[in-house]
Enzyme design. Structure first.
Site, PDB file in Angstrom:
ATOM      1  N   ASP A   1      -4.477  -1.783  -0.841  1.00 36.51           N
ATOM      2  CA  ASP A   1      -5.397  -2.215   0.153  1.00 36.51           C
ATOM      3  C   ASP A   1      -6.620  -1.735  -0.085  1.00 36.51           C
ATOM      4  OD1 ASP A   1      -4.818   0.670   0.617  1.00 36.51           O
ATOM      5  OD2 ASP A   1      -4.800   0.504   2.641  1.00 36.51           O
TER       6      ASP A   1
ATOM      7  N   ARG B   1       7.032   6.422  -4.737  1.00 39.76           N
ATOM      8  CA  ARG B   1       7.479   7.182  -3.660  1.00 39.76           C
ATOM      9  C   ARG B   1       7.213   6.443  -2.395  1.00 39.76           C
ATOM     10  NH1 ARG B   1       3.219  10.350  -4.784  1.00 39.76           N
ATOM     11  NH2 ARG B   1       1.884  10.937  -2.912  1.00 39.76           N
TER      12      ARG B   1
ATOM     13  N   SER C   1       0.958  -1.274   0.094  1.00 40.76           N
ATOM     14  CA  SER C   1      -0.041   0.014  -0.026  1.00 40.76           C
ATOM     15  C   SER C   1       1.001   1.326   0.021  1.00 40.76           C
ATOM     16  CB  SER C   1      -1.122  -0.141   1.315  1.00 40.76           C
ATOM     17  OG  SER C   1      -1.777  -0.896   1.123  1.00 40.76           O
TER      18      SER C   1
END
Length: 492
Positions: free
Chosen positions: A211, A173, A158
């Site tokens: 998720d 990132r 996630s």
């Protein structure tokens, strides 16, 4: 009676009778600043629909609208044993999920492993080796002495990642306190696979998922009316099922237009251009002082991470810059510390059942070493209500926008996250906003369902990941190889 849960404490009546005029004037200004009326909600929703479309276009827009390569809803009849790995900020969770012969039923065994702090800023190899160790430990403790075939794994990763395939993900990132060099801009799957191969762990990575997509699929497995999955927690996001024919940026792949494709919206970035969201001066300060100014505009107004900060800087402004000078003559140094208050602090203020707001007073004394007067406590309570209500009402604009785009007149929405699950009145306030945006008639009785109902979701990062692995195996078996980088890993 079942399922009613604990009784709510009686609602305090609260009176502004003893609040001085200057404080009342400030409360009125705050109400004007933080209240989002029906017309504004409708305007935001209309812009949201066009931004969702733009994100699916070739040019793209602020909302990334990432195709996930999860290409169907579950039927509830999926079977088999799958592993799920959920790599969160504090824990690593490993689950074994057995999808049983009973429709929409599953058994789950799970273990949690602490994510050591030093790994979050260490070397890339150390992270993947630690994860491989945890998986090995899990298999050894649950399958000791068994001769097992390779187990198919759904990996809930996630962190913002771009996926050209379901068994591939390039980390854009790091978030959640991770900052490991040499991973950003690279595909994380080979790093993970190399570590498990080195240990000889009998696992095949079948699906890398987010998720929110997991929340959508896990919820749809147990409730066929689910059409949207949402997270309202520290951050915010949504996923829903689009038709490939409505995704211009995938047109070059010539997929059949009616083929479904789950889209991970990453909608925290909605309105980064500041066209429609009614930002207050305090929202502008939060953005300016954040690590990434100009990004995640929607998230900064509705997510748990920022709700406490909004309360803090508004109170500080009322101490420093207004004639009223709340907390006069007191040391506000603790209140000056950024991000000292989280959304649970606001929850406690809103849950205070006492007429004299004694719990709120204790909270301020214990946490901030401040002793508010009774009129100041009334202002604090009203401000918490305004911030919490605005977050819930704005959240509904996203749900309404997907519903309008897909022309859903009725459906269920599976929602997860700490704000949705724990923040007082969040669900009721969100439902009221949906009613206003979508012009629903008044309910005939209180027990009647809303046409679009937001419900507590199933476990997305565990069961959802396992289900997506199962669905991916099935579609490969059926000959749909779209978005599969390594077909050889899917041979049973």
């Amino acid at each position: 009676m079942v399922g009613l849960g604990p009784r709510k404490p009686p609602s305090r009546k609260g009176s502004m009778a003893d609040v001085p005029k200057d404080l009342l004037a400030e409360i009125k200004k705050l109400e004007e600043m933080f209240t989002v009326d029906t017309a504004t909600l409708k305007k935001i929703t209309a812009h949201f629909v066009s931004e969702l479309q733009k994100g699916l276009s070739v040019e793209g827009g602020s909302i990334p609208m990432n195709p996930t390569w999860c290409m169907s809803f579950p039927t509830g009849y999926e079977t088999g044993t799958f592993l799920a790995l959920d790599m969160g900020g504090t824990n690593l969770r490993v689950c074994e999920i057995i999808l049983t012969d009973e429709k929409s039923e599953f058994d789950i065994i799970q273990s949690k492993y602490r994510m050591p702090e030093e790994l979050k800023t260490g070397e890339s190899d150390e992270l993947w080796e630690y994860i491989a160790d945890c998986l090995q430990q899990f298999i050894e403790s649950h399958h000791a002495g068994e001769d097992i075939e390779k187990l198919h794994l759904g990996f809930t990763f996630s962190y913002p990642a771009t996926q050209d395939y379901i068994d591939h993900g390039v980390l854009q990132r790091w978030t959640k306190g991770f900052d490991i060099k040499g991973v950003e801009g690279k595909n994380v799957v080979p790093m993970f696979e190399e570590a498990i191969a080195k240990r000889g762990v009998p696992i095949k990575l079948t699906a890398l998922i987010n998720d929110t997509t997991g929340t959508l699929i896990a919820s749809a497995y147990t409730d066929t009316d689910i059409k949207i999955g949402c997270i309202f927690g520290t951050g915010c996001n949504a996923a829903y099922m689009e038709n490939c024919g409505s995704i211009p940026k995938l047109a070059h792949l010539n997929l059949p237009p009616d083929t479904p494709m789950a889209i991970n919206c990453e909608w925290g970035a909605f309105d980064n251009e500041h066209k429609v969201l009614p930002r207050t001066p305090y929202d502008i300060i939060i953005d300016k002082d954040s690590p990434r100014p100009g990004q995640q505009a929607f998230e900064k107004m509705i997510a748990g991470l920022y709700l406490g900060e909004l309360l803090r800087i508004t109170l500080l402004d009322l101490h420093d810059n207004k004639e009223v000078h709340i907390f006069e003559g007191q040391d506000v140094s603790k209140l000056r510390k950024a991000y000292t208050l989280d959304s649970s602090f606001l929850s406690l203020i809103e849950e205070d059942p006492f007429e004299n707001l004694s719990e709120t007073k204790d909270l301020f004394q214990n946490k901030l070493s401040l002793t508010p007067t009774h009129p100041e406590l009334e202002l604090i309570r009203r401000l918490a209500e305004l911030i919490g209500t605005r977050a819930a009402r704005l959240s509904s604009c996203g749900v309404a926008a997907i519903s309008k785009k897909k022309e859903y007149k009725t459906c269920h929405v599976g929602a997860d996250g700490s704000v949705f699950n724990k923040y007082p009145h969040f669900k009721a306030r969100g439902a009221q906003a949906l009613r206003e945006i979508l012009d629903w008639p008044a309910k005939k009785n209180a027990r009647e369902e809303d046409p679009i109902e937001i419900l507590a979701a199933e476990d997305g990062s565990g069961v959802g990941a396992a289900l997506i692995a199962a669905l991916t195996l099935q579609r490969v078996k059926d000959g749909n190889m779209a978005g599969i980088l390594h077909p050889e890993n899917y041979k049973s």
